[in-house]
Design a protein around this motif. Structure first.
Motif, PDB file in Angstrom:
ATOM      1  N   ILE A 161       0.875  -1.172   0.000  1.00  0.00           N
ATOM      2  CA  ILE A 161       0.000   0.000   0.000  1.00  0.00           C
ATOM      3  C   ILE A 161       0.911   1.221   0.000  1.00  0.00           C
ATOM      4  N   ILE A 162       0.823   2.022  -1.045  1.00  0.00           N
ATOM      5  CA  ILE A 162       1.749   3.140  -1.203  1.00  0.00           C
ATOM      6  C   ILE A 162       0.967   4.440  -1.376  1.00  0.00           C
ATOM      7  N   GLU A 163       1.271   5.399  -0.525  1.00  0.00           N
ATOM      8  CA  GLU A 163       0.628   6.710  -0.584  1.00  0.00           C
ATOM      9  C   GLU A 163       1.628   7.740  -1.095  1.00  0.00           C
ATOM     10  N   SER A 164       1.252   8.406  -2.179  1.00  0.00           N
ATOM     11  CA  SER A 164       2.094   9.454  -2.756  1.00  0.00           C
ATOM     12  C   SER A 164       1.194  10.650  -3.050  1.00  0.00           C
ATOM     13  N   PRO A 165       1.378  11.774  -2.333  1.00  0.00           N
ATOM     14  CA  PRO A 165       0.453  12.905  -2.450  1.00  0.00           C
ATOM     15  C   PRO A 165       0.323  13.440  -3.866  1.00  0.00           C
ATOM     16  N   THR A 166      -0.829  14.048  -4.141  1.00  0.00           N
ATOM     17  CA  THR A 166      -1.072  14.691  -5.429  1.00  0.00           C
ATOM     18  C   THR A 166       0.018  15.723  -5.709  1.00  0.00           C
ATOM     19  N   GLY A 167       0.584  15.677  -6.919  1.00  0.00           N
ATOM     20  CA  GLY A 167       1.601  16.650  -7.301  1.00  0.00           C
ATOM     21  C   GLY A 167       3.025  16.194  -7.073  1.00  0.00           C
ATOM     22  N   THR A 168       3.200  14.924  -6.664  1.00  0.00           N
ATOM     23  CA  THR A 168       4.560  14.441  -6.375  1.00  0.00           C
ATOM     24  C   THR A 168       5.157  13.631  -7.522  1.00  0.00           C
ATOM     25  N   GLY A 169       4.479  13.579  -8.660  1.00  0.00           N
ATOM     26  CA  GLY A 169       5.013  12.814  -9.790  1.00  0.00           C
ATOM     27  C   GLY A 169       4.827  11.320  -9.618  1.00  0.00           C
ATOM     28  N   LYS A 170       3.699  10.932  -9.035  1.00  0.00           N
ATOM     29  CA  LYS A 170       3.442   9.511  -8.755  1.00  0.00           C
ATOM     30  C   LYS A 170       3.439   8.662 -10.019  1.00  0.00           C
ATOM     31  N   SER A 171       2.734   9.127 -11.045  1.00  0.00           N
ATOM     32  CA  SER A 171       2.613   8.332 -12.275  1.00  0.00           C
ATOM     33  C   SER A 171       3.965   8.044 -12.909  1.00  0.00           C
ATOM     34  N   LEU A 172       4.798   9.095 -13.052  1.00  0.00           N
ATOM     35  CA  LEU A 172       6.121   8.897 -13.649  1.00  0.00           C
ATOM     36  C   LEU A 172       6.997   8.003 -12.785  1.00  0.00           C
ATOM     37  N   SER A 173       6.849   8.120 -11.472  1.00  0.00           N
ATOM     38  CA  SER A 173       7.626   7.271 -10.565  1.00  0.00           C
ATOM     39  C   SER A 173       7.236   5.805 -10.726  1.00  0.00           C
ATOM     40  N   ILE A 174       5.929   5.554 -10.852  1.00  0.00           N
ATOM     41  CA  ILE A 174       5.459   4.178 -11.094  1.00  0.00           C
ATOM     42  C   ILE A 174       6.031   3.669 -12.408  1.00  0.00           C
ATOM     43  N   ILE A 175       5.911   4.479 -13.455  1.00  0.00           N
ATOM     44  CA  ILE A 175       6.338   4.071 -14.794  1.00  0.00           C
ATOM     45  C   ILE A 175       7.827   3.743 -14.828  1.00  0.00           C
TER      46      ILE A 175
ATOM     47  N   GLY B  54      -3.072   8.931  -3.890  1.00  0.00           N
ATOM     48  CA  GLY B  54      -2.612  10.156  -3.253  1.00  0.00           C
ATOM     49  C   GLY B  54      -2.996  10.242  -1.794  1.00  0.00           C
ATOM     50  N   THR B  55      -4.103   9.590  -1.425  1.00  0.00           N
ATOM     51  CA  THR B  55      -4.587   9.616  -0.038  1.00  0.00           C
ATOM     52  C   THR B  55      -5.044   8.219   0.361  1.00  0.00           C
ATOM     53  N   MET B  56      -4.109   7.350   0.685  1.00  0.00           N
ATOM     54  CA  MET B  56      -4.410   5.969   1.060  1.00  0.00           C
ATOM     55  C   MET B  56      -4.616   5.787   2.568  1.00  0.00           C
ATOM     56  N   LYS B  57      -4.174   6.750   3.341  1.00  0.00           N
ATOM     57  CA  LYS B  57      -4.350   6.653   4.786  1.00  0.00           C
ATOM     58  C   LYS B  57      -5.840   6.792   5.128  1.00  0.00           C
ATOM     59  N   PRO B  58      -6.328   6.072   6.149  1.00  0.00           N
ATOM     60  CA  PRO B  58      -5.655   5.058   6.965  1.00  0.00           C
ATOM     61  C   PRO B  58      -5.504   3.730   6.202  1.00  0.00           C
ATOM     62  N   PHE B  59      -4.379   3.048   6.454  1.00  0.00           N
ATOM     63  CA  PHE B  59      -4.072   1.792   5.769  1.00  0.00           C
ATOM     64  C   PHE B  59      -4.853   0.593   6.324  1.00  0.00           C
ATOM     65  N   GLU B  60      -5.355   0.706   7.551  1.00  0.00           N
ATOM     66  CA  GLU B  60      -5.887  -0.464   8.256  1.00  0.00           C
ATOM     67  C   GLU B  60      -7.016  -1.167   7.491  1.00  0.00           C
ATOM     68  N   ASP B  61      -7.874  -0.389   6.809  1.00  0.00           N
ATOM     69  CA  ASP B  61      -9.006  -1.005   6.114  1.00  0.00           C
ATOM     70  C   ASP B  61      -8.554  -2.019   5.066  1.00  0.00           C
ATOM     71  N   TYR B  62      -7.534  -1.657   4.289  1.00  0.00           N
ATOM     72  CA  TYR B  62      -7.062  -2.552   3.226  1.00  0.00           C
ATOM     73  C   TYR B  62      -6.459  -3.825   3.839  1.00  0.00           C
ATOM     74  N   ILE B  63      -5.733  -3.635   4.925  1.00  0.00           N
ATOM     75  CA  ILE B  63      -5.082  -4.783   5.567  1.00  0.00           C
ATOM     76  C   ILE B  63      -6.121  -5.708   6.196  1.00  0.00           C
ATOM     77  N   GLN B  64      -7.069  -5.118   6.944  1.00  0.00           N
ATOM     78  CA  GLN B  64      -8.043  -5.928   7.684  1.00  0.00           C
ATOM     79  C   GLN B  64      -9.144  -6.498   6.793  1.00  0.00           C
ATOM     80  N   GLN B  65      -9.510  -5.767   5.731  1.00  0.00           N
ATOM     81  CA  GLN B  65     -10.631  -6.222   4.904  1.00  0.00           C
ATOM     82  C   GLN B  65     -10.211  -6.985   3.655  1.00  0.00           C
ATOM     83  N   LEU B  66      -8.976  -6.767   3.175  1.00  0.00           N
ATOM     84  CA  LEU B  66      -8.531  -7.439   1.953  1.00  0.00           C
ATOM     85  C   LEU B  66      -7.445  -8.476   2.207  1.00  0.00           C
ATOM     86  N   PHE B  67      -6.430  -8.109   2.984  1.00  0.00           N
ATOM     87  CA  PHE B  67      -5.246  -8.965   3.116  1.00  0.00           C
ATOM     88  C   PHE B  67      -5.410 -10.044   4.181  1.00  0.00           C
ATOM     89  N   LYS B  68      -5.802  -9.642   5.372  1.00  0.00           N
ATOM     90  CA  LYS B  68      -5.882 -10.586   6.485  1.00  0.00           C
ATOM     91  C   LYS B  68      -6.897 -11.717   6.254  1.00  0.00           C
TER      92      LYS B  68
END
Length: 821
Positions: A38-52, A573-587
């Motif tokens: 789970i990776i959070e990268s704020p809007t305007g930080t060049g997330k797309s290019l970093s992924i690519i 850009g706004t993944m926080k809080p992370f707990e939902d993804y962990i508790q509802q998808l992963f665990k």
């Protein structure tokens, strides 16, 4: 900002910031080490290019690494093979040599696949550079015609007759032919909208590997036929379900689609893979080559290294399988994943009204009555099953006196479906193309009705008899029960009476009704998946009563993705809080802690380009507490207005206000208008109000950016806790409580804080941008769990102020410094 050097050369098109290098390292390591991230990268930080750039680097390194590893394995085994010649035990040596040679052959085959793939990608890139492909001028043809224009093509009832043969491949169409995937691993990048996918593809075009690399990036965008179809006789329907069926029908006729020719498809496939193209590019090329972009893109899937696709294709299992996608050892990157849980739930949730079911049943009954003698026994059985289920669903809805919830299994029992094989009935609906046939039949009936109205009215017995020459006989319809029962297979129920809709109702048949009904049946077929049926009763009009299936356990439909893939990365850009993804998808799927990676990177802006303040009190020292019991008081409304007025005087340019709900916006604005506060605010700033449902918890805050002078200030009023009385939320909370009370509370809190983070992340768009974020509510100051759930880049700059004078002074000083600079 200080720049950090990475061990890897990501070939970022610009000088990367420290946080961009960190982000690329995390993505690369996640793929390399088979992490679920789970990776959070704020809007305007060049997330797309970093992924690519991180993905392209990993693809290159992985190929080289595989080649190196395979060559070493072949070399080692070859030495072992030779050394066995010296073995005194000749028979034993021969057996060992045969075994070793088999291993060598397997490694050679794997090496050959990679080398041939590299050679092929180089040839494609060279052909593109040399402009070796066909490059005639592209003529765009206007296909914006009404679907009803096709009715002129329907001259024979034969096209309306269902001719479904069970266990026959003929009716299944080419959808069942899965694409043979030759090259792995693949990168599957998905996002919510096609515009987001197009933006991502355009970012790829900027990279050095796309421009200068001697190999093609082997990228293909997947989409539905509604976006890719270039056959005018099909795409003019402008309905994805009908287009799908019409396309499949063409594959099973002698006169196949003119765009479906193998040579042209191969040519378009190579064009797709030769260079980075978006949907519009491919459609234009497809029209030029007279080749189908939909099937060419599917054909290119076997050689593709990067696949770009929307959420519904990757997350809906049936759709994923129809495209022939095999996720084994692949990497799935989900962008804009902050609403992933809701997205999965929405994809598998379905709602249908009683009036829609009545319309379907009336039409199916007329259809069955008119063509009864022309259906084979199998089709008769399934059509009668449809009528039976529709009748039972309608009766259940009409007999319901109040809103309620029903377990999926209990609902199936109430419908008396024990004698019906839902799997086979669904397959009949899909493969018989009953929806499009009913659509054509309904248009035929409507056309005949219009003709009748144009004719001169005839009175008496003759008019009565003429009426039944054109439309299915009412006498036949009334006797349909006896007619059907006479030839009905054993254990198949037939309705005693056909319910019809109120003729005053203007709504007409739409083929989407049948697809919605089918999706509802799909939800009923698997009792092991946690879901609920919600019934909402309209006492004044039973046709408006609704049934809604809601998915409660998103992990049940995420299992295949997590278990089959090498790595899954959720980005936003706004993944926080992370707990939902962990508790509802992963665990729930047993993903161990050591495989889960979380990362929240800082912003590209300097520390002093943002001020974030939690404001506890207003200018008159009244505590700002927007709980439901407090927020509507006159004192609170007035204090809020004076607070906003004070901030309007110190924050330059644009300010964006987020309220917890639309109803509260309306209520507050009316009060401010009465108090004269709105006029005072209007003297400082021009006031704009967004349309209904554009509030803190709506989609308005997603995808809209208030950069630079548009949003120098973002003010969040209150905490946008969802309405617990909402049927959907109530059932989800109840489901989570059955697992853990804490899980239910966390989910409720996280819904709120994710909306807050999504809203306040809209103001900063680039390195030189600056803004003030003001959170108005004492709970932003006093509740530790609220402060902890803010995004890290906000939290690191966040201060709380008990006194309003301090908060306003801090804000004023911040902008004075910015203006001086």
């Amino acid at each position: 900002m200080e720049n950090k050097k990475s061990e890897r050369n990501y070939e970022f098109p610009y000088e990367p910031y420290d946080i961009q290098i960190q982000l690329m390292d995390k993505i690369y390591d996640s793929i390399q080490n088979s992490k679920v991230s789970i990776i959070e990268s704020p809007t305007g930080t060049g997330k797309s290019l970093s992924i690519i750039c991180s993905v392209l680097k990993w693809i290159e390194d992985n190929k080289l690494g595989q080649i190196e590893t395979l060559n070493k394995q072949i070399s080692t085994l070859s030495l072992n093979h030779k050394s066995l010649n010296k073995d005194s035990d000749w028979v034993s040596a021969q057996l060992k040599q045969i075994s070793i040679q088999k291993e060598i052959n397997v490694f050679h085959q794997k090496l050959d696949v990679i080398n041939r793939h590299i050679t092929y990608s180089k040839e494609l890139k060279q052909n593109f550079k040399n402009n070796s492909f066909l490059n005639d001028n592209i003529k765009i043809i206007n296909t914006n015609k009404r679907s009803s224009d096709l009715l002129s093509d329907i001259t024979d009832d034969e096209e309306l007759i269902v001719n479904y043969l069970e266990n026959s491949d003929e009716s299944c169409g080419v959808e069942k032919n899965k694409t043979s995937e030759k090259y792995r691993p693949k990168i599957f990048y998905c996002s919510r909208t096609h515009s987001q996918l197009s933006q991502f593809i355009n970012e790829i075009k900027k990279t050095k590997k796309s421009i200068e690399y001697d190999q093609s990036l082997m990228l293909t965008p997947l989409s539905s036929r509604v976006n890719y179809c270039v056959n005018e006789k099909v795409n003019r329907f402008q309905n994805v379900n009908i287009i799908n069926e019409k396309c499949n029908d063409l594959q099973n006729t002698k006169n196949k689609c003119p765009m479906y020719k193998q040579a042209s498809l191969e040519q378009l496939k190579e064009r797709i893979l030769s260079s980075v193209q978006d949907l519009e590019d491919i459609v234009s090329t497809g029209k030029n080559l007279k080749a189908c972009p939909y099937y060419a893109s599917r054909l290119s899937l076997s050689d593709a290294e990067i696949v770009i696709l929307p959420y519904n294709i990757i997350f809906h299992k049936g759709t994923r399988e129809s495209f022939g996608i095999d996720l084994t050892d692949s990497i799935v990157i989900v962008d804009e994943a902050h609403n992933l849980l809701e997205t999965i739930s929405n994809i598998y949730s379905v709602q249908i009204r009683c009036g829609q079911l009545q319309i379907i049943m009336e039409l199916v009954t007329k259809y069955l009555t008119k063509y009864y003698s022309r259906f084979n026994p199998t089709n008769l059985m399934y059509l009668k099953q449809l009528i039976s289920i529709l009748k039972n669903m309608i009766n259940l809805m009409q007999q319901s006196k109040s809103n309620g919830t029903i377990d999926t299994l209990d609902f199936v029992l109430k419908l008396e479906l024990g004698h019906i094989n839902i799997y086979r009935l669904i397959k009949f609906i899909e493969d018989s193309h009953i929806a499009s046939k009913l659509y054509m039949f309904s248009n035929q009936v409507q056309s005949l009705d219009k003709d009748e109205q144009k004719k001169t009215k005839i009175s008496g017995t003759k008019a009565f008899l003429n009426k039944f020459k054109k439309i299915p006989s009412l006498v036949e319809e009334e006797n349909v029960e006896q007619k059907l029962k006479k030839k009905t297979p054993e254990n198949i129920s037939v309705p005693n009476k056909v319910n019809t809709i109120d003729k005053t109702q203007e709504e007409s048949f739409n083929s989407n009704m049948v697809y919605t009904f089918k999706e509802f049946l799909l939800a009923l077929k698997d009792y092991s998946i946690s879901g609920k049926i919600l019934i909402t009763v309209d006492q004044s009009n039973s046709s408006e009563t609704t049934l809604k299936y809601i998915l409660l356990n998103a992990s049940s439909h995420f299992k295949d993705i997590l278990t089959e893939c090498r790595s899954v990365i959720l980005c936003g850009g706004t993944m926080k809080p992370f707990e939902d993804y962990i508790q509802q998808l992963f665990k729930p799927l047993g993903i161990p802690d050591e495989r889960i990676l979380t990362f929240s990177c800082d912003h590209v802006i300097e520390k002093d380009n943002l001020i974030a303040i939690g404001c506890r009190n207003g200018p008159n020292n009244l505590e700002l507490n927007y709980t439901f019991s407090n927020r509507s008081s006159t004192r609170m409304i007035k204090e809020t207005g004076q607070t906003i007025l004070e901030y309007c005087q110190v924050i330059p340019k644009g300010i964006v206000l987020f309220f917890p709900s639309y109803d509260y916006v309306e209520f507050v604005l009316k009060q401010w208008e009465t108090m004269g506060i709105l006029d005072q605010i209007a003297k400082c700033k021009r006031v704009f109000k967004e349309p209904k449902k554009s509030s803190l918890t709506s989609m308005m805050s997603e995808g809209i950016n208030f950069s630079d002078d548009l949003g120098r200030g973002v003010i969040v009023i209150g905490l946008p806790y969802a309405n617990k009385s909402s049927p959907d939320l109530r059932e989800k909370m109840s489901y989570f409580e059955s697992i853990s009370t804490n899980l239910a509370n966390e989910y409720y809190e996280n819904l709120c804080m994710r909306a807050v983070n999504q809203s306040i992340g809209r103001s900063i768009r680039h390195k030189n941008d600056y803004a003030a974020i003001i959170l108005l509510d004492s709970r932003y100051c006093t509740k530790t769990n609220v402060k902890n759930k803010l995004s890290d880049w906000i939290k690191s700059r966040y201060i709380t102020c008990d006194k309003f004078s301090i908060a306003i002074s801090q804000t004023k000083s911040f902008f004075e410094r910015k203006i001086q600079i």
